[in-house]
Design an enzyme around this catalytic site. Structure first.
Site, mmCIF file in Angstrom:
data_model
loop_
_atom_site.group_PDB
_atom_site.id
_atom_site.type_symbol
_atom_site.label_atom_id
_atom_site.label_comp_id
_atom_site.label_asym_id
_atom_site.label_seq_id
_atom_site.Cartn_x
_atom_site.Cartn_y
_atom_site.Cartn_z
ATOM 1 N N LYS A 126 68.896 -14.051 -8.822
ATOM 2 C CA LYS A 126 68.680 -14.466 -10.207
ATOM 3 C C LYS A 126 67.467 -13.729 -10.765
ATOM 4 O O LYS A 126 66.451 -13.553 -10.071
ATOM 5 C CB LYS A 126 68.461 -15.977 -10.239
ATOM 6 C CG LYS A 126 68.323 -16.603 -11.613
ATOM 7 C CD LYS A 126 68.200 -18.114 -11.460
ATOM 8 C CE LYS A 126 67.991 -18.832 -12.777
ATOM 9 N NZ LYS A 126 67.906 -20.296 -12.592
ATOM 10 N N SER A 206 71.008 -22.638 -15.709
ATOM 11 C CA SER A 206 70.307 -21.365 -15.824
ATOM 12 C C SER A 206 70.703 -20.368 -14.748
ATOM 13 O O SER A 206 70.545 -19.170 -14.938
ATOM 14 C CB SER A 206 68.787 -21.580 -15.821
ATOM 15 O OG SER A 206 68.305 -21.982 -14.579
ATOM 16 N N SER A 230 70.194 -26.681 -12.299
ATOM 17 C CA SER A 230 70.465 -25.277 -12.593
ATOM 18 C C SER A 230 70.992 -24.460 -11.430
ATOM 19 O O SER A 230 71.320 -23.294 -11.610
ATOM 20 C CB SER A 230 69.212 -24.605 -13.177
ATOM 21 O OG SER A 230 69.061 -24.980 -14.524
#
Length: 530
Positions: A126, A206, A230
């Site tokens: 990420k 997210s 998330s």
């Protein structure tokens, strides 16, 4: 991990999975009309390997006998990213060193000097996880300049374990902590990530790019981060596995923060085994690795387990029907399923957000001081005001502005709120598990993915992730079923540092439900679609 322990670990896991066999749900996907090209599971150059279903132990077995190399595996994933990513927009960039890292892993395999189960395995990160050789932006143009000076601690662990850093994934900008009505999966740097199951639907949370990339088989595993939901919501919404570890098990050093009181990175994968192996590397602790059921015991892995079902009817009758079918399947496998409602949820909802505002200001200021660009939250707010590209999907930065005026974390009122939050969240899980003698609490991870709409923003008030997130306890989402072609996950929550037990239970649940289906990349679906 020592070389001896990792060699034994891989051998044990390989034996278990080869004895058991892995269900092949691609037949169902083929019958359902998944298009050729997008989603093709066996690209040229990797015969006999189904990227959708292959596990790390199976890959390591092939690398050990010389029938597969990390270089070939990495090249195939890079080609898939090139071919498929334009459809879903999940990967921001590929790693400049990926093929060199794969070649180094191949050399170690030839010498019999592998570093563990992730040696040669392609991993996506990420884009709020620091990498010294690639930009780390948190989705914001404010951080799109020079890369961080050092890797995040978890990236160092992955490199030391021989993993191939394949690239960085898109995310909800600033991990969805900028505006009051954000659109998940959108960032100024990466644009909008799409759900591979239905392209006009949202990928949630997210860690959206990491989950969507895994659903599309663009890497073997990925790293997400969570403050509240998330990791697990994107996992559920994109039909993959996501594990939020116990707070502190994985170092947050070098990860763009929201709150040190709740933030954690964690593994995302297409199966529980890969998630467990990745967690062991991220944590640097063999004790986090569960004793996964082998071929002889996997089918009976749920017998005698007690699971509390938290239905959450607010997520709709279709999701509740998935939970009913799930409960029936678990009971058929020998588990006892009782209905529960964890207490204190309304008070947790009242306390969490104000506490996060104070913590965000403290923690983002500390992080920004280490990077080129805006050096504190006030400067970041000004940057967004003067850069129109930051407002192309949604204009607001209300959470930034509220955090700027929130009480300091030294304020007695704040400290009292955080203390109450910690106590009530832990009691919520502990009391529920004790009262019903549970091995885990189960709940729906997510509703069916909503249509992405910048003007409206998200539709993702999902309370199931909050008790574990605020308590710092582990949670795990595994695929449970679908509604209208859209995946729904089952979220399992357990007590403090029960990660290994939770992953072992999750592997048994995964094996029983067999709910994973390959994405079809449908442009849209109507309300009555099957």
């Amino acid at each position: 991990m020592t070389k001896r322990s990792t060699t034994a670990l891989v051998a044990a896991l390989v034996t278990g999975f080869l004895l058991t066999g892995v269900p092949d749900p691609r037949a169902d996907a083929a019958e359902s009309g998944g298009g050729p090209g997008v989603g093709s599971a066996s690209p040229p150059g990797l015969p006999g390997v189904d990227l959708d279903t292959v596990t790390i132990p199976e890959l390591q077995a092939r690398m050990a006998d010389g029938s597969l190399t990390s270089s070939a595996l990495t090249a195939v994933y890079l080609r898939r990213i090139e071919a498929v990513n334009p459809v879903i927009n999940a990967v921001l960039r590929t790693g400049p060193e990926a093929l060199r890292q794969a070649a180094a892993s191949d050399a170690r395999h030839r010498r019999g000097e592998t570093r563990g189960p992730l040696d040669g395995i392609p991993v996506l990160l990420k884009d709020n996880v620091n990498t010294r050789d690639m930009p780390t932006t948190a989705g914001s143009l404010a951080l799109a300049g020079r890369p961080p000076r050092t890797d995040a601690a978890l990236v160092t662990r992955l490199r030391d374990a021989g993993a191939v850093i394949l690239g960085k994934t898109n995310l909800s900008e600033w991990a969805n902590f900028r505006a009051t009505t954000p659109t998940s999966g959108w960032s100024a740097v990466g644009g909008q990530t799409r759900n591979p199951y239905v392209l006009d639907r949202n990928p949630c949370g997210s860690s959206s790019g990491s989950a969507a990339a895994l659903a599309a088989s663009l890497a073997q595993v990925a790293i997400g981060t969570e403050t509240d939901g998330s990791i697990v919501c994107p996992a559920g919404t994109n039909g993959v596995v996501g594990h939020k570890p116990t707070l502190g098990l994985v170092s947050q050093a070098g990860v763009v923060p929201i709150s040190a009181e709740q933030d954690t990175a964690g593994p995302m994968a297409r199966n529980v085994t890969d998630a467990a192996l990745t967690l062991a590397v991220l944590s640097g602790d063999d004790t986090t690795l569960p004793v996964l059921p082998d071929g002889a015991t996997r089918a009976g892995g749920l017998r005698g387990k007690r699971i509390g079902l938290w239905r959450l009817p607010s997520l709709g009758p279709e999701v509740d029907a998935v939970m009913t079918r799930t409960a029936a399947g678990l009971r058929d496998a020998g588990a006892e399923v009782v209905e529960v409602t964890p207490p204190y949820q309304q008070r947790l909802a009242e306390l969490e957000f104000p506490a996060l505002l104070s913590e965000f200001r403290r923690d983002i200021n500390a992080y920004l001081a280490t990077r080129d660009g805006p050096r504190d939250l006030a400067a970041l707010i000004e940057f967004n005001r003067t850069h129109p590209a930051e407002r192309t999907c949604f204009a607001g930065q209300e959470l930034f502005e509220q955090a700027l005026t929130a009480p300091a974390t030294t304020d007695p009122a704040y400290r009292a709120k955080r203390a109450e939050l910690r106590t009530l969240s832990r009691r919520s899980v502990d009391e529920t598990m004790a009262a019903h003698r549970l091995d885990a609490i189960a709940a729906p991870t997510n509703p069916p993915a909503w249509t992405t709409d910048c003007a409206r923003g998200d539709n993702d008030v999902i309370p199931s992730s909050t008790p574990a997130a605020v308590a710092g306890y582990p949670s795990l989402s595994v695929p449970a079923g679908s509604v209208n072609q859209l995946p729904v996950g089952l979220l399992l929550t357990a007590g403090d540092h029960q990660d290994a037990e939770l992953l072992a239970l999750g592997a048994a649940v995964e094996h029983r439900l067999k709910a994973w289906r390959a994405p079809r990349y449908l442009p849209s679906v109507g309300p009555g679609a099957p």
